[in-house]
Design an enzyme around this catalytic site. Structure first.
Site, PDB file in Angstrom:
ATOM      1  N   HIS A 137       0.870  -1.570  -0.039  1.00  0.00           N
ATOM      2  CA  HIS A 137       0.075   0.100   0.189  1.00  0.00           C
ATOM      3  C   HIS A 137       0.955   1.153   0.066  1.00  0.00           C
ATOM      4  CE1 HIS A 137      -0.213  -0.295   4.934  1.00  0.00           C
ATOM      5  NE2 HIS A 137       0.658   1.362   4.278  1.00  0.00           N
ATOM      6  N   GLU A 142      -5.402   0.124  -0.186  1.00  0.00           N
ATOM      7  CA  GLU A 142      -4.677  -1.167  -0.250  1.00  0.00           C
ATOM      8  C   GLU A 142      -4.629  -2.029  -1.398  1.00  0.00           C
ATOM      9  OE1 GLU A 142      -3.668  -2.094   2.896  1.00  0.00           O
ATOM     10  OE2 GLU A 142      -4.864  -1.318   4.479  1.00  0.00           O
TER      11      GLU A 142
HETATM   12  C1  F6R Z   1       1.789   7.221   6.392  1.00  0.00           C
HETATM   13  C2  F6R Z   1       0.856   6.305   5.077  1.00  0.00           C
HETATM   14  C3  F6R Z   1       1.585   4.686   4.728  1.00  0.00           C
HETATM   15  C4  F6R Z   1       2.459   3.995   5.641  1.00  0.00           C
HETATM   16  C5  F6R Z   1       3.149   2.944   5.370  1.00  0.00           C
HETATM   17  C6  F6R Z   1       4.718   2.535   5.547  1.00  0.00           C
HETATM   18  O1  F6R Z   1       0.716   8.292   5.581  1.00  0.00           O
HETATM   19  O2  F6R Z   1       0.505   6.305   3.831  1.00  0.00           O
HETATM   20  O3  F6R Z   1       1.487   4.260   3.407  1.00  0.00           O
HETATM   21  O4  F6R Z   1       3.774   5.193   4.322  1.00  0.00           O
HETATM   22  O5  F6R Z   1       2.530   2.283   6.220  1.00  0.00           O
HETATM   23  O6  F6R Z   1       4.488   2.658   7.076  1.00  0.00           O
HETATM   24  P1  F6R Z   1       5.959   2.621   8.283  1.00  0.00           P
HETATM   25  O7  F6R Z   1       6.761   4.122   7.623  1.00  0.00           O
HETATM   26  O8  F6R Z   1       5.694   3.376   9.192  1.00  0.00           O
HETATM   27  O9  F6R Z   1       6.294   1.426   7.678  1.00  0.00           O
END
Ligand code: F6R
Length: 241
Positions: A137, A142
């Site tokens: 995603h 998703e």
């Molecule tokens: C956050 C977002 C998500 C995150 C993804 C990765 O605003 O849109 O797509 O970028 O879930 O999250 P991390 O960086 O915490 O692994």
């Protein structure tokens, strides 16, 4: 088209991302698309340090965040509004009225999605910062999300809710079930995009984004159709390329 940078460690990943950010911030009236999550935190720390040590001003920036949970208030300690203020905005001189984050606290999500998309139509995002989920995603788009989608309400997958349970006392039941997110089509309108990813947990998603077919099964694969995407990885995230 992807420009791929493989860095030695997270600090180098963040430094590479910051170089691109700094070029954007030098422009007149820059428009920034921003993400939450752990991936951009190092970049945000470098922006704050640059502002406090070098006086770089962010006062003319306009920002649009990718997404917000539905069903928790803005003041909740895990809302993306709180995250962005704690990890970035409170350390910069950006005026509050220049900051845009969807409102997910529950009055009328459909109307909020339309409003957010309309607000964004008055701007072109110069630089969109993205992380990527283990299921591919971007934003909260998703698998299965149409590749031309605009800002919409999304039901979060179990993979995503499990990944984010670490911020909710390790209890998946406390993780919101829905979010408002910019759509894939909205993200694709940005002039330039950076994707930040570290750890082997992201290796399959990075492979799918870059080498897989363009498919709703891996929403990030839509970025193969964008002319200017820089992907900044550590070795673990790049391990399947
Ligand atoms: C956050 C977002 C998500 C995150 C993804 C990765 O605003 O849109 O797509 O970028 O879930 O999250 P991390 O960086 O915490 O692994």
């Amino acid at each position: 088209m992807f420009n791929i940078i493989i860095a030695e460690n997270y600090d180098e990943v963040s430094r590479e991302a910051f170089k691109i950010m700094k070029e954007t911030v030098k422009k007149d009236n820059p428009v920034l698309g921003l993400a939450t999550g752990s991936s951009p935190i190092g970049l945000y720390k470098k922006m704050i340090a640059d502002h406090s040590s070098n006086g770089t001003s962010y006062a003319k920036c306009v920002t649009f965040n990718l997404d917000e949970y539905v069903g928790i208030s803005r003041t909740h300690d895990q809302s993306y509004w709180t995250f962005m203020h704690e990890n970035l905005f409170n350390g910069l001189d950006i005026p509050e009225e220049n900051i845009h984050i969807p409102v997910g606290d529950g009055t009328d999500e459909e109307a909020e999605c339309l409003k957010y998309e309309e607000q964004m139509k008055d701007y072109t995002v110069d630089l969109q910062v993205l992380g990527i989920g283990a299921d591919g995603h971007i934003g909260f788009n998703e698998p299965g999300t149409p590749l031309d989608s605009v800002t919409h309400l999304m039901e979060l997958t179990e993979v995503t809710r499990k990944d984010n349970a670490r911020f909710f006392d390790d209890d998946i039941n406390k993780v919101p079930t829905h979010a408002i997110t910019m759509g894939l089509g909205t993200i694709m309108r940005s002039k330039k995009i950076i994707v930040i990813a570290t750890s082997d947990h992201k290796a399959d998603a990075i492979y799918g984004m870059i080498k897989g077919p363009v498919s709703t099964d891996c929403p990030a694969s839509v970025l193969q159709n964008h002319p200017d995407v820089t992907v900044i990885l550590d070795r673990a995230a790049a391990s399947r390329l």
